[in-house]
Design a protein around this motif. Structure first.
Motif, short mmCIF file in Angstrom:
data_model
loop_
_atom_site.label_atom_id
_atom_site.label_comp_id
_atom_site.label_asym_id
_atom_site.label_seq_id
_atom_site.Cartn_x
_atom_site.Cartn_y
_atom_site.Cartn_z
N SER A 146 45.97 87.32 17.99
CA SER A 146 46.22 86.48 19.16
C SER A 146 47.35 85.49 18.90
O SER A 146 48.21 85.28 19.76
CB SER A 146 44.93 85.73 19.54
OG SER A 146 45.15 84.85 20.60
N GLY A 147 47.36 84.90 17.70
CA GLY A 147 48.42 83.96 17.35
C GLY A 147 49.78 84.62 17.35
O GLY A 147 50.77 84.06 17.86
N GLU A 183 50.62 87.33 19.04
CA GLU A 183 50.92 87.65 20.44
C GLU A 183 51.43 86.41 21.19
O GLU A 183 52.41 86.49 21.92
CB GLU A 183 49.68 88.21 21.15
CG GLU A 183 49.32 89.62 20.76
CD GLU A 183 50.09 90.69 21.52
OE1 GLU A 183 50.44 90.48 22.70
OE2 GLU A 183 50.33 91.76 20.92
N GLU A 184 50.79 85.27 20.98
CA GLU A 184 51.22 84.04 21.64
C GLU A 184 52.63 83.63 21.23
O GLU A 184 53.34 82.99 22.01
CB GLU A 184 50.23 82.91 21.33
CG GLU A 184 48.92 83.05 22.05
CD GLU A 184 47.90 82.00 21.66
OE1 GLU A 184 48.28 80.97 21.05
OE2 GLU A 184 46.71 82.21 21.95
N ASP A 185 53.04 84.02 20.03
CA ASP A 185 54.39 83.70 19.56
C ASP A 185 55.40 84.80 19.91
O ASP A 185 56.53 84.77 19.42
CB ASP A 185 54.40 83.44 18.06
CG ASP A 185 53.97 82.02 17.74
OD1 ASP A 185 53.96 81.16 18.64
OD2 ASP A 185 53.63 81.76 16.57
#
Length: 152
Positions: A26-27, A29-31
């Protein structure tokens, strides 16, 4: 984003080994990274990861039994820009007593770190340009032998 490890492109790709429920995925993907595969042996964790990322990228597989060809079939011929391994590391953690964390069961779990990197090194003609391994506090001491193998 500019990086020396890959030609500039819209989104860099990432593969996650020992992905769990997807916190690390998730981290990334968020970046702005594109998760192309996330592998774990826990079916519930894989379902959680797919739900969290809102796309089907997880593969439930026993990494201890995987061969480089298996990883190549899962990910595809195009190697990822980033390969992330967050292997089980209970034998390196100080959360368990020394006798328990040095038991054969937990040492075997921690040795999966070597297998995870080995898979990345041999699945494609060239290994991914960037390999990231989760750092655990006891890794420098209790995990030194395995970390030396991985570095070599």
């Amino acid at each position: 984003m500019s990086a020396p490890f890959a030609p500039q492109r819209e989104r860099y790709t990432v593969v996650h080994m020992f992905a769990g429920s997807g916190g690390c995925s998730s981290g990334f993907e968020e970046d702005g990274f594109e998760t192309i595969a996330a592998i774990d042996n826990d079916a519930d964790a894989c379902a959680d990861l797919d739900y969290l990322l809102n796309k089907q990228v997880s593969v439930c597989a026993d990494i201890s039994k995987m061969e480089p060809g298996d990883l190549l079939r899962i990910v595809g011929a195009r190697r990822p820009d980033v390969y992330v391994a967050t292997p089980p590391c209970k034998s390196w953690s100080r959360l368990l007593g020394k006798d328990k964390r040095m038991s054969a069961k937990y040492v075997a779990m921690s040795s999966l770190a070597v297998r995870g990197v080995w898979l990345a090194m041999y699945a494609w003609d060239e290994p991914p340009p960037l390999i990231v391994i989760e750092n655990v506090r006891g890794m420098a001491k209790e995990g030194r032998v395995l970390m030396d193998v991985i570095k070599s």
